[in-house]
Enzyme design. Structure first.
Site, PDB file in Angstrom:
ATOM      1  N   GLY B 509       0.808  -1.217   0.000  1.00 35.32           N
ATOM      2  CA  GLY B 509       0.000   0.000   0.000  1.00 35.32           C
ATOM      3  C   GLY B 509       0.835   1.257   0.000  1.00 35.32           C
ATOM      4  O   GLY B 509       0.297   2.359   0.101  1.00 35.32           O
ATOM      5  N   ALA B 549      12.240  -1.405   6.961  1.00 31.69           N
ATOM      6  CA  ALA B 549      13.231  -0.393   7.341  1.00 31.69           C
ATOM      7  C   ALA B 549      13.235   0.808   6.383  1.00 31.69           C
ATOM      8  O   ALA B 549      14.282   1.399   6.136  1.00 31.69           O
ATOM      9  CB  ALA B 549      14.621  -1.020   7.442  1.00 31.69           C
ATOM     10  N   ARG B 551      13.188   1.046   3.281  1.00 41.87           N
ATOM     11  CA  ARG B 551      14.290   0.867   2.346  1.00 41.87           C
ATOM     12  C   ARG B 551      13.879   0.686   0.896  1.00 41.87           C
ATOM     13  O   ARG B 551      14.729   0.732   0.003  1.00 41.87           O
ATOM     14  CB  ARG B 551      15.102  -0.364   2.750  1.00 41.87           C
ATOM     15  CG  ARG B 551      14.368  -1.693   2.495  1.00 41.87           C
ATOM     16  CD  ARG B 551      15.151  -2.890   2.994  1.00 41.87           C
ATOM     17  NE  ARG B 551      16.351  -3.159   2.235  1.00 41.87           N
ATOM     18  CZ  ARG B 551      16.392  -3.855   1.098  1.00 41.87           C
ATOM     19  NH1 ARG B 551      15.286  -4.344   0.582  1.00 41.87           N
ATOM     20  NH2 ARG B 551      17.540  -4.063   0.484  1.00 41.87           N
ATOM     21  N   THR B 553      12.291   2.189  -1.734  1.00 46.01           N
ATOM     22  CA  THR B 553      12.631   3.153  -2.789  1.00 46.01           C
ATOM     23  C   THR B 553      14.152   3.310  -2.885  1.00 46.01           C
ATOM     24  O   THR B 553      14.714   3.393  -3.974  1.00 46.01           O
ATOM     25  CB  THR B 553      11.981   4.518  -2.488  1.00 46.01           C
ATOM     26  OG1 THR B 553      10.584   4.329  -2.423  1.00 46.01           O
ATOM     27  CG2 THR B 553      12.322   5.538  -3.555  1.00 46.01           C
ATOM     28  N   GLU B 743       8.685   4.882   7.643  1.00 49.41           N
ATOM     29  CA  GLU B 743       8.536   4.934   9.098  1.00 49.41           C
ATOM     30  C   GLU B 743       8.532   6.350   9.666  1.00 49.41           C
ATOM     31  O   GLU B 743       7.860   6.611  10.667  1.00 49.41           O
ATOM     32  CB  GLU B 743       9.642   4.107   9.760  1.00 49.41           C
ATOM     33  CG  GLU B 743       9.487   2.625   9.466  1.00 49.41           C
ATOM     34  CD  GLU B 743      10.745   1.850   9.806  1.00 49.41           C
ATOM     35  OE1 GLU B 743      10.779   1.265  10.883  1.00 49.41           O
ATOM     36  OE2 GLU B 743      11.688   1.840   8.997  1.00 49.41           O
TER      37      GLU B 743
END
Lengths: 296, 793
Positions: B509, B549, B551, B553, B743
């Site tokens: 998503g 984490a 990560r 992209t 995050e």
């Protein structure tokens, strides 16, 4: 825990009389199905496992919002919360009921759920019962032996328990008119989020005499006792007096002692105090202001 | 390309950052998976249906700690339509599994968490532990079969509280931890002499905090479909965020070579870290192997709350921070006690990651941290958006506020004073490549009206007290060097100039397909819609560590960029032949190869690709790039958060009417997706701060919040008026300058709100969630004469 629905038979009576016949025939195995917003959840949780659902949603004789010239409001049990909240008849006469209907659940629930269901569920945390209790509403019931009328504050006997017999149906909710120099409101607080269940609710009706003293005050409490209750000790402290802030606060304190909350008890009591204090104070001011305006 | 930022700032000059002109990167493209999701065509695991498929159901323990003495399955097995019943005794041939799954070479001497957890368990270690499962022809039969299982339990003493579990006479939760301390871990980057520094500090601020076990509340519950095909290969539709690690884990449990398992990733309805472990997979696979039929197992919401990992709660975080009188941070000392639950999953690492990120956020010469991660008879703790940084930042950013107030420094200034600069060592021991925290603070403060609001006199609003607060945070982009950061991508050109990109992120998503197609298209000189994503099948995709984490992209995008560059170089070499110029004189943009300085001399990408594929005479070739990428660095993302709150001193309710987030996530590949992440993060952060609470009955160990009627996630009506600002300055390492943003959206929210609450009512709320009762209690303590002194000081 939510489970799958058990199989059941879906019955569609053609009129109230036939619905009552079905109730007589199937007894404990049957349930009345109107909006279903609450019943289906109870069925999924296996708290209720009916073999028959008697659907009444299509019975137009149970679906009305009517006002009499004297101000009495007659509500069919199938009136949904959304329609009650939006109805000018309700808004103009009993804005507190519109407020409470607008506070039930989410828009989806208000579109499906009915006031009859809200009352008959008799859950401790419904929004309309504290208002109906403070408005001294009456319920008209129909059963195999005919009609009877029960005052709202005698309808519930405990959490999820009412005087409604297994073979009876609520066919009307009657709300008597309020006297002159009166006003009412519904104050509530949710458990935590905006669309959450109600943590505490208070329906407050205040009636002033021309001299500004309290002719009557009625305080209905919801979500803080096994059922919607009247805070009668708090009411009697205020009735016939010219209460100032300290006395209203004392009455609110007494109302909170009349509450019998189960979970989050201390917080709920404290909220009863806040809501009753706010409701009574606001209504007193509101009526006084309109009296002043009328006198001008 | 510049977004909201002014580029004349000192930090930008210091960076020497050049802002390139992009044609695809930085645009607000529609997501490639949008139409499928909008029309309902998108297939999620629960939508997969196969001929002869069975439905799985799980029996969960009603007790927090019990031995399963026996399970009488005879009635269930006699029920027509029941095809398999799993009990602890009949699954013993399969290995226990590792919920954590990750390889962490640099932590604690190599870190794979041992676990006693089997497919279904002989000892129930928490309420809701899976102890049996069935597969039947339909859901009704499966549910009935579960009800017919007759279980004999031997109840064991249990312990629910982490501190009580550390007492010598506490019941033992696990054979792996005789003293219930599952892991005793240390902050991996200690420095200086923290006790000495605290003793010498002009000011020490401290506090004892606690955080709770937030549930991910993924929109879709855990689900898996599995079947063993005629050739003996296991086919699994899995939501695992780390598909290749999930395949490895299943291979290990069921003792199969990895290439006998085809793991397919359908669309996934939210993850937030919860699908970083195997969830529904082990039971679904076991049922499929036993019944020799396809099995679909979809968790109920209760299954999700009870049977999966949720955020690691910390019973106690005791932090001391030392400052000189000018506001320079000199020391941070941390002691944590975390609650792991009945098994060790990703929970233990929440402490290490949290300390690493939060204690390395500011420049600080003396640092020490220690964590006791304790096993309890409660549902399992794991990783959730923030992975401990949320908890640590909740503490550190409140203490920064305390320090600012005591030293008479503006909260923004004290943060700027201690902010790291490029070239310094970042939180994970690597050189800091870029930070624009100053830009975040400036942009955010301006949009929020921070300085005006802080100085103007507050209106009397009766019981409502208004307050303004702010916080900052940084978070890693990928977790190098603590975690493996290995990604792979393949890019191939088709004869019409379109391209296929083969990668394996988890489509949970976060709009990752769009971002990767933009990176690929930008490099290839074509349009985003020209790129088709080939994904979601371990038979086809190269190894991919996965999506966690923050990560995807950055790291999968990094691999994509390299693979695209390789394919582009092949294409340009052929174009150079066609145009009879050296390849270095060519550039490609918007599907056309142009000779630099000669706009009339062009050939389309399609013409070049066609010429290569439909060629004769030994010249035929398919341009394709395949690149591995291991990011051995990580580029921290920085953020600044500003909140306005209204605290009702009668009801204790905290309302957040306004929120501003300013983020330095490097170059925003798709600003719309960044905004989505940050607004979603705000909502999840509000829930963590104010409304959500995972409640275990202290007497019975029963989880009382196992569905949305009792566990309260904020909805649209609870959301503040929110502004998201993107600094949009490129990082030197990330693909086209991008850093992670998954995050960061939620890490800074709770401390920001807590600081605003302090500003409103003058009391510190050090326990999450900040419930109305806690607010009222804190106010009562304050009026009872404790002035503004806080607990733990």
């Amino acid at each position: 825990m939510f489970r799958l629905l058990r199989p059941f038979e879906y019955l569609e009576p053609s009129c109230v009389a036939e619905a009552v016949e079905m109730l007589v025939r199937y007894g404990e195995k049957a349930r009345i199905f109107a909006g279903g917003t609450d019943l289906v959840i109870s069925m999924k949780k296996r708290q209720i496992v009916p073999d028959y659902l008697i659907a009444i949603g299509h019975l137009s004789e149970l679906d009305f919002i009517e006002a009499e010239p004297n101000g009495t409001l007659r509500l069919g049990p199938l009136a949904t919360h959304a329609r009650l909240a939006a109805s000018p008849l309700v808004w103009q006469r009993f804005p507190m009921l519109a407020t409470a209907c607008n506070e039930v659940g989410t828009p989806q629930v208000r579109n499906m759920g009915t006031i009859g269901g809200n009352v008959c569920k008799a859950g401790p945390s419904q929004d309309t019962p504290p208002v109906l209790v403070s408005l001294e509403a009456k319920l008209h019931l129909v059963g195999p032996s005919g009609k009877r009328t029960v005052p709202m504050d005698q309808f519930c006997t405990g959490p999820f328990c009412t005087v409604l017999a297994q073979d009876e149906l609520v066919v009307e909710i009657e709300i008597p008119p309020l006297p002159p120099r009166s006003a009412g409101c519904y104050k509530w607080i949710t458990k935590i989020t905006a669309t959450d269940e109600t943590l505490a609710g208070a329906g407050v009706v205040v009636v002033l005499k021309e001299d500004g003293s309290f002719e009557d005050v009625r305080i209905g409490l919801g979500s803080v006792a096994p059922m919607a209750i009247r805070a009668r000790r708090a009411e009697s402290l205020l009735r016939g007096t010219w209460p100032e802030a300290a006395q209203i606060a004392e009455a609110a304190q007494i109302a909170s002692e009349e509450a019998e909350p189960r979970s989050r008890a201390a917080y709920r009591r404290r909220m009863v105090q806040v809501l009753v204090n706010e409701g009574v104070t606001e209504m007193q001011r509101q009526i006084a202001a309109s009296m002043q305006e009328a006198g001008r | 390309m510049e977004g909201h930022a002014a580029d004349n700032r000192k930090s930008a000059v210091h960076q020497g950052a050049e802002v390139a002109q992009f044609s695809v990167v930085g645009t607000r493209i529609r997501q490639p998976d949008g139409p499928a999701k909008a029309t309902g065509e998108a297939k999620f695991a629960g939508d997969i249906s196969l001929p002869g498929m069975l439905i799985g159901k799980i029996l969960r323990s009603p007790y927090p700690h019990a031995v399963i003495k026996s399970i009488d399955t005879s009635k269930a097995e006699a029920l027509p339509g029941v095809m398999a019943v799993l009990t602890p005794d009949n699954v013993a041939e399969w290995k226990t599994f590792d919920r954590g799954m990750k390889d962490m070479p640099l932590v604690a001497g190599g870190y794979r968490v041992p676990s006693e957890e089997a497919v279904v368990n002989k000892v129930a270690r928490h309420y809701g532990d899976a102890i049996a499962a069935v597969a039947a022809v339909d859901e009704h039969t499966a549910e009935e079969a579960i009800e017919l299982l007759e279980v004999e339990y031997e109840l064991l003493p249990f312990v629910l509280d982490a501190e009580e579990a550390m007492q010598p006479d506490a019941p033992q939760v696990s054979d792996l931890a005789p003293d219930n301390v599952g892991k005793h871990l240390f902050y991996p980057y200690p420095e200086g002499d923290v006790d000495k520094a605290l003793a010498e500090a002009d000011l020490v601020v401290s506090g004892v905090f606690s955080t709770h076990k937030q549930d991910h509340c993924t929109q879709e519950t855990a689900a898996c479909v599995a079947y063993l095909d005629a050739s003996g290969r296991l086919n699994v539709w899995s939501q695992c965020q780390l598909a290749h690690l999930g395949r490895r884990e299943l291979a290990s449990i069921f003792k199969m070579p990895v290439n006998r398992i085809k793991l397919m990733t359908p669309f996934v309805g939210g993850s937030f870290g919860q699908r970083g472990a195997v969830c529904a997979e082990p039971i679904a696979v076991a049922l499929a192997l036993r019944s020799k039929r396809p099995v679909r197992l979809v968790f109920s919401r209760e299954d999700n709350f009870l049977g999966l990992e949720s955020r690691t709660g910390f019973k106690k975080i005791d932090i001391k921070m030392g400052f000189t009188s000018d506001g320079t941070l000199t020391a941070i000392k941390t002691q944590m006690i975390g609650t792991l639950g009945g098994y060790m999953g990703c929970g233990p690492m929440s402490s290490v990651i949290g300390m690493t990120l939060a204690m390395g956020h500011y420049r600080c010469p003396n640092r020490f941290g220690e964590a006791h991660m304790v096993m309890t008879n409660t549902p399992v703790s794991g990783a959730m958006r923030g992975f401990g940084n949320d908890a640590m930042m909740f503490c550190i950013e409140q203490l920064m506020d305390d320090a600012a107030r005591r030293l008479g420094i503006d909260p923004i200034d004290i943060r700027l004073k201690n902010a790291k600069e490029p070239g310094e060592i970042a939180s994970m021991g690597l050189e800091l490549e870029s930070t624009y925290m100053e830009d975040c603070l400036q942009l955010g403060a301006e949009a929020f009206g921070w300085h005006e609001k802080r100085t103007q006199a507050k209106k009397d609003e009766g019981p409502i007290k208004r307050g303004y607060g702010m916080a900052t945070m940084s978070h890693c982009t990928g977790a190098a060097p603590l975690y493996l950061e290995h990604s792979n991508a393949m890019v191939k050109f088709n004869e019409d100039g379109s391209a296929d990109l083969t990668v394996h992120p988890a489509p949970v998503g976060q709009h990752i397909w769009g971002a990767l197609s933009q990176i690929c298209a930008e490099e290839l000189g074509i349009r985003a819609e020209d790129v088709h994503i080939v994904t979601g099948d371990t038979d086809v995709t190269l190894f991919e560590y996965g999506s966690d984490a923050s990560r995807s992209t950055y790291a999968i995008g990094g691999a994509t960029l390299r693979a695209a560059r390789q394919a582009k170089e092949q294409m340009l070499a052929r174009a150079a032949e066609m145009l009879e110029v050296p390849a270095d004189r060519l550039e490609v943009k918007d599907r056309v190869v142009v000779v630099k300085g000669r706009p009339d001399k062009t050939v389309t990408v399609a013409e070049v690709c066609y010429d290569a594929i439909y060629a004769f005479g030994g010249r035929a070739t398919n341009f394709a790039g395949k690149q591995s990428f291991e990011s051995t660095w990580n580029s921290p993302t920085y953020g600044a958060y500003f909140a306005e709150v209204e605290v009702n001193t009668e009801t204790g309710r905290v309302h957040v009417p306004r929120f501003v987030t300013a983020i330095d996530c490097g170059k925003a590949i798709n600003p719309m997706a960044v905004e989505g992440q940050l607004e979603g993060g705000l909502q999840q952060g509000l829930g963590y701060a104010l409304t959500e609470n995972f409640i275990v009955n202290p007497k019975t160990g029963v989880v009382e919040t196992d569905n949305y009627d009792s566990y309260k996630v904020p909805g649209a009506l609870d959301m503040p008026d929110s502004t998201v600002l993107i600094v949009d300055k490129p990082d030197p390492k990330g693909p086209f300058g991008a850093k992670g943003v998954g995050e960061p959206g939620m890490v800074g929210i709770p401390p920001c709100i807590a600081n605003a609450v302090y500003d409103a009512i003058g009391v510190r709320l050090r326990d999450l969630p900040m419930t109305p009762e806690r607010v009222l209690e804190a106010l009562t303590e304050k009026t009872e004469g404790e002035t503004e002194t806080v607990r733990g000081e």
